[in-house]
Enzyme design. Structure first.
Site, PDB file in Angstrom:
ATOM      1  CB  SER A  31      38.755  38.462  43.743  1.00 50.35           C
ATOM      2  OG  SER A  31      38.884  37.144  44.397  1.00 50.35           O
ATOM      3  CE  LYS A  55      41.886  32.140  43.899  1.00 50.99           C
ATOM      4  NZ  LYS A  55      41.180  32.315  42.426  1.00 50.99           N
ATOM      5  CG  ASN A  79      42.475  32.443  35.918  1.00 45.98           C
ATOM      6  OD1 ASN A  79      42.211  31.525  36.589  1.00 45.98           O
ATOM      7  ND2 ASN A  79      42.027  33.590  35.559  1.00 45.98           N
ATOM      8  CB  ILE A  81      43.580  29.725  40.097  1.00 46.98           C
ATOM      9  CG1 ILE A  81      44.269  30.815  39.226  1.00 46.98           C
ATOM     10  CG2 ILE A  81      44.406  29.522  41.258  1.00 46.98           C
ATOM     11  CD1 ILE A  81      45.816  30.663  38.835  1.00 46.98           C
ATOM     12  N   GLY A  82      41.837  27.444  39.822  1.00 45.29           N
ATOM     13  CA  GLY A  82      41.016  26.514  40.482  1.00 45.29           C
ATOM     14  C   GLY A  82      40.599  26.510  41.576  1.00 45.29           C
ATOM     15  CB  CYS A 140      34.491  30.540  39.841  1.00 42.05           C
ATOM     16  SG  CYS A 140      35.775  29.301  39.671  1.00 42.05           S
ATOM     17  CE  LYS A 175      35.547  39.241  39.724  1.00 37.84           C
ATOM     18  NZ  LYS A 175      36.832  39.041  40.135  1.00 37.84           N
ATOM     19  N   GLY A 275      43.362  44.058  37.746  1.00 38.90           N
ATOM     20  CA  GLY A 275      43.577  42.708  38.158  1.00 38.90           C
ATOM     21  C   GLY A 275      44.900  42.210  37.311  1.00 38.90           C
TER      22      GLY A 275
HETATM   23  O1  RRO Z   1      40.381  30.362  40.917  1.00 41.57           O
HETATM   24  C1  RRO Z   1      40.178  30.435  39.675  1.00 41.57           C
HETATM   25  O2  RRO Z   1      40.408  29.929  38.742  1.00 41.57           O
HETATM   26  C2  RRO Z   1      39.452  31.618  39.308  1.00 41.57           C
HETATM   27  C3  RRO Z   1      38.465  32.315  39.852  1.00 41.57           C
HETATM   28 BR1  RRO Z   1      37.813  31.554  41.828  1.00 41.57          BR
HETATM   29  C4  RRO Z   1      37.440  33.206  39.354  1.00 41.57           C
HETATM   30  O3  RRO Z   1      36.490  33.761  40.109  1.00 41.57           O
HETATM   31  N1  RRO Z   1      38.059  33.854  38.164  1.00 41.57           N
HETATM   32  C5  RRO Z   1      38.948  33.224  37.730  1.00 41.57           C
HETATM   33  O4  RRO Z   1      39.322  33.640  36.227  1.00 41.57           O
HETATM   34  N2  RRO Z   1      39.827  32.195  38.026  1.00 41.57           N
END
Ligand code: RRO
Length: 324
Positions: A31, A55, A79, A81-82, A140, A175, A275
């Site tokens: 994901s 995602k 990362n 990403i949020g 997350c 997860k 990943g």
């Molecule tokens: O979107 C993210 O910042 C993020 C998620 Br949802 C996740 O489960 N794991 C990650 O490393 N980043």
């Protein structure tokens, strides 16, 4: 013709079983590193994977965190990403119909701010054709609410999984986050709640700074660490959990080549997710499949399943508990 025959006879030795979910091979797209497949189509046929995990989807659309959202660090990346995603309505209306054409298993990863949001999304996805499994993101690292909040408490994990279990009839993967003192009680809680498999692990909380500018390198300040840096850490979690739980484990963490895949399988993983490697080698899967098939043949085995959990450990040599 001979080549074709060889290929066909090689397909089935790589088949694995994740609880009720049959995968043509043990390689899954993790994901957040594969979008919903479309961005990757220019590089690779998503159908070559045993399964792809989209995602994370939340109930409402999310814009994600301030830029920059990724930072390269030694042996890996961070990362933040949020949780940028189109939300469940757009996923079901637009993305899922496109993904149904992929000749592989589709795993939908969901994340909620609250338990009710997970349950609501699970119920909606249960009604959709082509959702082969759910992956519950209770790990997350970049979500202000929900996500990892559930996955750091055994009781919250069990409750959440059991409530989703009531609404979703297909396989459920939980997860888990590695950002806990001991992942084993969380894994057991997910099992008690009715999960069918465990995905181990999400990213490790970390941070990078630009010392000259006296600024964090990520807009979200902290982020999740992935890539080769975390492989030994993830491998340990997979090994510990596979000793303590009857559920099949999906190994995730810094897999860059077929040796890494085989190490995870030997340590107890039934399948793995790729990943961070997608950002370096988006076309890696065909070569991995070839090498995995060769390894099975060279070991004189009929199936890659015979490699799973074959790690030999001198009990006397164990210096940490491994029975949960
Ligand atoms: O979107 C993210 O910042 C993020 C998620 Br949802 C996740 O489960 N794991 C990650 O490393 N980043």
């Amino acid at each position: 013709m001979r080549r074709k025959l060889l290929k066909n006879t090689r397909a089935s030795p790589l088949q694995v079983q994740l609880g009720p979910l049959t995968l043509a091979n043990p390689l899954m797209a993790a994901s957040g590193t594969f979008g919903y497949g479309e961005e990757m189509e220019g590089f690779i046929d998503p159908g070559i994977y045993g399964a792809i995990v989209g995602k994370s989807i939340s109930r409402a659309p999310r814009q994600g965190n301030p830029l920059p959202r990724v930072a390269e660090v030694s042996a890996g990346m961070l990362n933040s990403i949020g949780l940028q995603n189109p939300g469940i309505d757009a996923f079901i209306g637009t993305y899922l119909p496109r993904m149904r054409k992929y000749r592989t298993k589709l795993v939908v990863n969901i994340v909620g701010d609250t338990l009710e949001e997970y349950v609501e999304m699970a119920e909606r996805l249960d009604a959709e054709r082509g959702v082969d499994a759910l992956e519950l993101n209770i790990s997350c690292p970049n979500c202000p609410a929900g996500g990892m909040e559930f996955g750091i408490h055994p009781r919250a994990t069990e409750l959440l999984v059991s409530r989703v279990r009531e609404k979703f009839r297909g396989p459920i993967l939980a997860k888990l986050t590695p950002n806990v003192t001991d992942i084993v009680p969380i894994a057991k809680a997910a099992e008690a709640g009715g999960a069918d498999a465990l995905s181990l692990v999400n990213t490790y909380l970390g941070m990078a700074v630009d010392w000259k500018r006296r600024r964090p390198r990520l807009g979200g300040v902290t982020g999740g660490l992935s890539g080769p840096a975390i492989k030994p850490l993830a491998l340990r979690s997979v090994w510990l959990v596979s000793q303590a739980s009857r559920l099949p484990v999906v190994g995730i963490g810094g897999i860059m080549n077929s040796t890494d895949v085989l190490e995870f399988l030997v340590a107890g993983a039934t399948a793995v997710q790729l990943g961070t490697v997608h950002f370096v080698k988006p076309r890696i899967v065909p070569e991995l499949l070839e090498e995995l098939a060769d390894a099975v043949a060279e070991e004189g085995l009929s199936s890659i399943r015979d490699i799973v959990g074959t790690l030999e450990v001198e009990r006397r040599a164990i210096t940490v508990r491994c029975d949960g």
